[in-house]
Design an enzyme around this catalytic site. Structure first.
Site, PDB file in Angstrom:
ATOM      1  N   ILE A 111     -43.211 -14.791 -38.763  1.00  0.00           N
ATOM      2  CA  ILE A 111     -42.267 -15.669 -38.833  1.00  0.00           C
ATOM      3  C   ILE A 111     -41.022 -15.269 -38.315  1.00  0.00           C
ATOM      4  O   ILE A 111     -40.064 -16.128 -38.379  1.00  0.00           O
ATOM      5  CB  ILE A 111     -42.013 -16.192 -40.442  1.00  0.00           C
ATOM      6  N   GLY A 114     -37.005  -9.260 -34.722  1.00  0.00           N
ATOM      7  CA  GLY A 114     -35.511  -8.887 -34.207  1.00  0.00           C
ATOM      8  C   GLY A 114     -35.639  -7.359 -33.525  1.00  0.00           C
ATOM      9  O   GLY A 114     -36.609  -6.819 -33.463  1.00  0.00           O
ATOM     10  N   GLY A 115     -34.495  -6.592 -33.566  1.00  0.00           N
ATOM     11  CA  GLY A 115     -34.373  -5.384 -32.885  1.00  0.00           C
ATOM     12  C   GLY A 115     -35.162  -4.322 -33.506  1.00  0.00           C
ATOM     13  O   GLY A 115     -35.809  -3.411 -33.028  1.00  0.00           O
ATOM     14  N   MET A 116     -35.131  -4.216 -35.008  1.00  0.00           N
ATOM     15  CA  MET A 116     -35.687  -3.408 -35.857  1.00  0.00           C
ATOM     16  C   MET A 116     -37.245  -3.558 -36.388  1.00  0.00           C
ATOM     17  O   MET A 116     -37.823  -2.781 -36.715  1.00  0.00           O
ATOM     18  CB  MET A 116     -34.909  -3.031 -36.948  1.00  0.00           C
ATOM     19  N   GLY A 117     -37.515  -4.815 -36.318  1.00  0.00           N
ATOM     20  CA  GLY A 117     -38.850  -5.124 -36.870  1.00  0.00           C
ATOM     21  C   GLY A 117     -39.361  -6.610 -36.765  1.00  0.00           C
ATOM     22  O   GLY A 117     -38.789  -7.425 -36.034  1.00  0.00           O
ATOM     23  N   ASP A 238     -23.845  -4.763 -42.706  1.00  0.00           N
ATOM     24  CA  ASP A 238     -24.442  -5.475 -41.438  1.00  0.00           C
ATOM     25  C   ASP A 238     -24.519  -7.090 -41.866  1.00  0.00           C
ATOM     26  O   ASP A 238     -25.582  -7.586 -41.628  1.00  0.00           O
ATOM     27  CB  ASP A 238     -25.928  -4.996 -41.284  1.00  0.00           C
TER      28      ASP A 238
END
Length: 332
Positions: A111, A114-117, A238
């Site tokens: 769903i 992103g950059g990390m997962g 963040d």
């Protein structure tokens, strides 16, 4: 223990994970360790192959469980041919529509990413409750020390109890079965966290589209969530629209969920020294750009909230451009 593992109908017995794990552990303690473990692995593989031939959905689920345990057993024995066979069987099950297991959950659909997962909608295998699972796929997070830091942040988030903070339900690491079934997309040893499922998606999609009274409700909800976290010594570091979720279609003050506390701080430890940035540049406070971690505090989050407020109201963040230009804009 040997009888329980080898002589009972394996295809049926696999439905009870706890019994299998208990008897498996007992069997491994006896003197004929190698023979018993090999026989158990072969029995599991046979059960997986048998269930895989059946058309029923429950048979597919049992096949995944059997092959997953067989793969785990063969990996313990470093038996490469059997490992390859088990991984291939699991991959074929995935292609046929079977769900990959991650801890006590089965993945349903991707769903978000992103950059990390990646974020998956998943279901708890025993209760049937739907959850959101965030798998951190960045390679650096598979290192033991970094995973430990990640779990520390997850525990800190789990200790927060506020209506506008996403509830943490579980955490762990991705196993070899999910690695095989996703063809390595979810690599083994990648950490994950299971949270309540927010069906309204991220705030990002609504930036610039909400009337003022709803935008105001969003910001007040985030202020309340941050006040709760800050009072307990937890800073987010963040804050951005992607990390603000909407749980349902009800009033915004009730639907807002703040998530991903402290993950940017862990991600910073996986970066090369000259790229160590804890946060997202478009919303970062000056002290984050300067790397002055001792100066991080509640004010760091409040600065980011101000940037988020601008994005929420006008539809775009206050500054855009390269990291260098963003650094100069935020510091000046």
């Amino acid at each position: 223990a040997i009888t329980a593992c080898l002589e009972l109908p394996v295809d049926e017995y696999l439905c009870d994970y706890e019994s299998w794990n208990h008897n498996f552990a007992r069997a491994r303690k006896i003197e004929e360790y190698s023979r018993v473990e090999t026989d158990i692995a072969r029995s599991l593989a046979m059960a997986g192959a048998t269930a895989q031939e059946k058309a029923e959905p429950e048979a597919s689920s049992r096949a995944v469980r059997a092959w997953s345990l067989a793969l785990w057993s063969w990996e313990k024995m470093s038996s490469e041919p059997e490992i390859a066979t088990a991984r291939q069987a699991l991959r074929e099950l995935a292609l046929a529509g079977a769900r990959a297991p991650v801890g006590p959950f089965d993945l349903v659909e991707l769903i978000g990413h992103g950059g990390m997962g990646e974020v998956w909608r998943a279901v708890h295998r025993l209760s049937g409750i739907e959850v959101a699972i965030k798998v951190i796929t960045a390679e650096g997070f598979r290192r033991r020390a970094i995973r430990g830091a990640f779990y520390d942040e997850v525990h800190a988030m789990a200790g927060l109890d506020h209506a506008n903070i996403a509830v943490v339900l579980d955490h762990g690491t991705v196993g070899s079965a999910a690695d095989a079934m996703t063809d390595g997309s979810l690599a083994a040893d990648s950490p994950y966290v299971a949270m309540e499922l927010a069906r309204g998606g991220a705030l990002t999609d609504r930036c610039g589209l909400l009337p003022w009274h709803k935008s105001r409700a969003v910001l007040l909800a985030l202020l309340r969530a941050l006040a709760h976290a800050h009072a307990r010594g937890v800073t987010h570091r963040d804050l951005k629209p992607d990390n603000v979720l909407i749980a349902h279609d009800g009033p915004m003050e009730d639907a807002i969920r703040l998530t991903d506390f402290g993950l940017a701080h862990v991600a910073e430890r996986t970066s090369a020294p000259r790229f160590k940035i804890a946060g997202t540049p478009g919303y970062m406070a000056p002290e984050q750009f300067l790397g002055e971690t001792r100066d991080f505090g509640p004010w760091t989050d409040l600065y980011a909230l101000g940037c988020l407020a601008i994005h929420l109201v006008q539809g775009e963040p206050p500054f855009e451009g390269s990291i260098t230009s963003l650094r100069d804009a935020h510091i000046s």
